[in-house]
Design a protein around this motif. Structure first.
Motif, short mmCIF file in Angstrom:
data_model
loop_
_atom_site.label_atom_id
_atom_site.label_comp_id
_atom_site.label_asym_id
_atom_site.label_seq_id
_atom_site.Cartn_x
_atom_site.Cartn_y
_atom_site.Cartn_z
N ALA A 64 8.98 -14.62 15.07
CA ALA A 64 8.38 -14.31 16.24
C ALA A 64 6.87 -14.38 16.95
N VAL A 65 6.08 -14.69 14.99
CA VAL A 65 4.56 -14.96 15.58
C VAL A 65 4.76 -16.56 16.00
N ALA A 66 5.28 -17.44 15.18
CA ALA A 66 5.71 -18.88 16.07
C ALA A 66 6.19 -19.15 17.41
N ALA A 105 -13.57 -11.43 -0.66
CA ALA A 105 -14.66 -11.20 -0.22
C ALA A 105 -14.93 -10.03 1.11
N GLY A 106 -14.19 -8.90 1.03
CA GLY A 106 -14.39 -8.09 2.27
C GLY A 106 -13.60 -8.25 3.33
N GLU A 107 -12.99 -9.61 3.19
CA GLU A 107 -12.16 -10.37 5.10
C GLU A 107 -11.21 -10.09 4.39
N ASN A 108 -10.40 -9.76 5.33
CA ASN A 108 -9.01 -9.73 5.56
C ASN A 108 -8.42 -11.95 6.04
N LEU A 109 -8.13 -12.32 5.23
CA LEU A 109 -8.14 -13.87 5.15
C LEU A 109 -6.62 -14.31 6.27
N ASN A 110 -5.73 -12.93 6.74
CA ASN A 110 -5.27 -13.37 8.11
C ASN A 110 -5.59 -12.94 9.42
N ARG A 111 -5.70 -13.45 10.03
CA ARG A 111 -6.63 -13.47 11.42
C ARG A 111 -5.49 -13.46 12.49
N GLY A 112 -6.49 -14.12 13.66
CA GLY A 112 -5.78 -14.76 15.03
C GLY A 112 -4.83 -13.88 15.70
N LEU A 113 -3.69 -13.74 15.70
CA LEU A 113 -2.36 -13.46 16.06
C LEU A 113 -1.55 -12.28 15.63
N THR A 114 -2.13 -11.94 13.75
CA THR A 114 -2.07 -10.89 13.08
C THR A 114 -3.01 -9.83 13.73
N THR A 162 0.64 -16.63 9.55
CA THR A 162 -0.29 -16.74 9.51
C THR A 162 0.30 -18.43 9.49
N MET A 163 1.13 -18.68 8.81
CA MET A 163 2.10 -20.08 8.47
C MET A 163 2.86 -20.03 10.49
#
Ligand SMILES: Cc1cc2nc3c(=O)[nH]c(=O)nc-3n(C[C@H](O)[C@H](O)[C@H](O)COP(=O)(O)OP(=O)(O)OC[C@H]3O[C@@H](n4cnc5c(N)ncnc54)[C@H](O)[C@@H]3O)c2cc1C
Length: 457
Positions: A24-26, A64-73, A418-419
């Motif tokens: 769906a994200v793709a 480090a306190g940051e979500n690694l999946n960003r963008g559409l997530t 993300t992928m």
């Protein structure tokens, strides 16, 4: 045998096979490049395992306190929150969501981006021209139809398309055994306040009745184990029902809990085998009947509860994985490997639900130093999405090229997003500029585009 298919006149730039977590994200990401995109999905809604297998919440992937999946997530989470189908708990964790709400969010995002979807449609076979996919023969109420595009994404989770296109695939552990499947369900009508008080008393601390999380696995010091033992001795549960038991609250559904169980019988572990998959559906329903009876009889606050949802899809953790241009391995994860063509960062640990027993959540290396320091992560290279021998195909999601152990770590939903986002942009560019050749995409430009869309690569 020639298939009696009809080739449609319309063509697309990108066709995504499977509109699940990654697909769906793709589709959304590809459509946002201006490409003509079609998502072909077997079920009647987008989201795959995250919606139709009712897998909630998103597993945390924080460094480090940051979500690694960003963008559409990030966009998906923001829309879920706005709709009342997402929530942020007292620790700032915004991964709680309602699978039914996610279906609406994905519909909206795909349509707003100009992408199209064809539901209730199965990919049957690719039509090949040497090492290039020309079209997909699909089956739906219109019969067999061939749909043409320049580039394709296999987001079926089972590498259905890659395998049929002749790309090498593998699957399972060293004995060919796959991770356990689970058929998820919900219990509605729960008095969550009373249940929370009971769980607190039994040493399973809870922050709030709106964010419950409790579990029991034999031999793991769960305070609920004596209760399960009693239920087994009374014939309410079978021994195997305690192999993995876990439940979570669901935002937007007060009084309802989502269960990450029952585990399907160990001999039924291949979700790509249609006979095993069908038997798993029945096995899971029988186990759900036992678990609901257990909750009503043994868990205070659940006396008047009733079965809410049985997930339409059995939850499948791992079947086929492509053998791609690069295969991510356990050492890559333990060494926090970085790659010049990285498209995703991961901090989620190795997490194997083995049919040989128990669950392995590997937080340490050789029993010593944690392999993921708090501010560490490893990367997933673009090459893991590229199958060998097929020029215009990408495979994001749980079937990406990885060893059994590595797959158990990268398979969580946010990484699949993300992928999927990377694959969508890359496939659209490949279609527009390189006659579909995904290997010709400029990966540093892809990384820059992902960053411009809010991603961390
Ligand atoms: C029981 C269970 C619990 C889990 N727990 C968590 C968790 O708590 N948090 C978390 O983040 N992750 C969890 N995971 C992992 C995560 O949910 C999955 O790995 C991820 O959702 C897989 O995404 P995907 O896009 O690869 O596949 P999917 O989301 O499964 O998408 C595949 C899609 O392709 C469609 N499809 C398949 N074949 C065809 C075909 N031939 N033609 C057309 N369409 C087709 C399917 O209908 C589906 O929509 C769990 C997984 C399971 C099974």
């Amino acid at each position: 045998m020639t298939l009696p298919y009809r080739t449609l006149d319309r063509t697309w730039d990108v066709i995504v096979a499977g509109g699940g977590t990654a697909g769906a994200v793709a589709g959304i990401a590809a459509a946002r490049t201006g490409a003509r995109v079609l998502v072909v999905e077997a079920q009647g809604s987008l989201g795959g395992t995250g919606t139709n297998a009712w897998v909630t919440p998103l597993m945390r992937n924080v460094s480090a306190g940051e979500n690694l999946n960003r963008g559409l997530t990030d966009e998906i989470k923001a829309r879920l929150l706005r709709q009342g189908d997402g929530a942020r708990d007292g620790h700032g964790n915004d991964n709680w969501f309602n699978p039914e709400g996610l279906k609406f969010v994905l519909d909206d995002l795909l349509h707003e981006s100009g992408g199209e979807v064809l539901f209730h449609t199965h990919v049957v076979a690719p039509l090949m021209d040497g090492g290039k996919v020309q079209a997909l023969v699909v089956h739906n109420k219109g019969g067999l139809q061939a749909l043409q595009a320049e580039a394709f994404i296999d987001a079926t989770g089972d590498a259905d398309l890659a395998r049929l296109a002749g790309a090498p695939v593998t699957g399972g552990d060293e004995d060919g055994l796959h991770q356990a499947m689970s058929l998820r369900f919900t219990l509605a009508g729960v008095d969550t306040g009373r249940l929370m008080a009971f769980l607190q008393e039994h040493g399973q601390g809870q922050d709030s009745a709106d964010f419950l999380h409790f579990w029991m696995v034999w031999g793991r010091n769960s305070s609920l184990e004596p209760l399960f033992r009693r239920a087994v001795s009374q014939g309410v549960l079978l021994e195997r029902d305690g192999d993995y038991f876990q439940a979570f609250s669901v935002p937007g559904r007060p009084g309802e809990l989502s269960f990450n169980c029952p585990r399907i019988r160990a001999d039924l572990n291949d979700g790509a085998d249609p006979w095993q998959l069908s038997a798993a559906q029945v096995d899971g329903r029988q186990a759900i009947r036992r678990l609901v009876a257990f909750c009503r009889a043994f868990l205070p606050g659940c006396e008047d509860a009733f079965l809410g949802v049985v997930a339409p899809m059995v939850g499948i953790r791992e079947t086929r994985r492509i053998v791609g241009e690069y295969t991510l391995t356990l050492p890559d994860i333990l060494d926090c490997a970085r790659f010049p063509d990285s498209v995703c960062r991961n901090h989620y640990p190795v997490d194997i639900h083995s049919v040989k027993g128990g669950a392995t959540l590997l937080h340490e290396r050789d029993g010593e130093a944690p392999y993921f320091a708090r501010d560490q992560y490893h990367e997933i290279p673009y090459r893991c999405l590229i199958p060998q021998g097929v020029s215009n195909l990408l495979v994001p999601g749980r079937a990406a090229s990885s060893s059994f152990e590595a797959q158990s770590s990268i398979r969580v939903q946010q990484n699949c997003h993300t992928m999927g986002e990377a694959a969508g942009i890359a496939a659209a560019w490949a279609a527009r500029e390189h006659g579909g050749a995904v290997g010709a995409v400029d990966v540093s430009a892809l990384q820059a585009e992902m960053r411009a869309r809010g991603g961390l690569v």
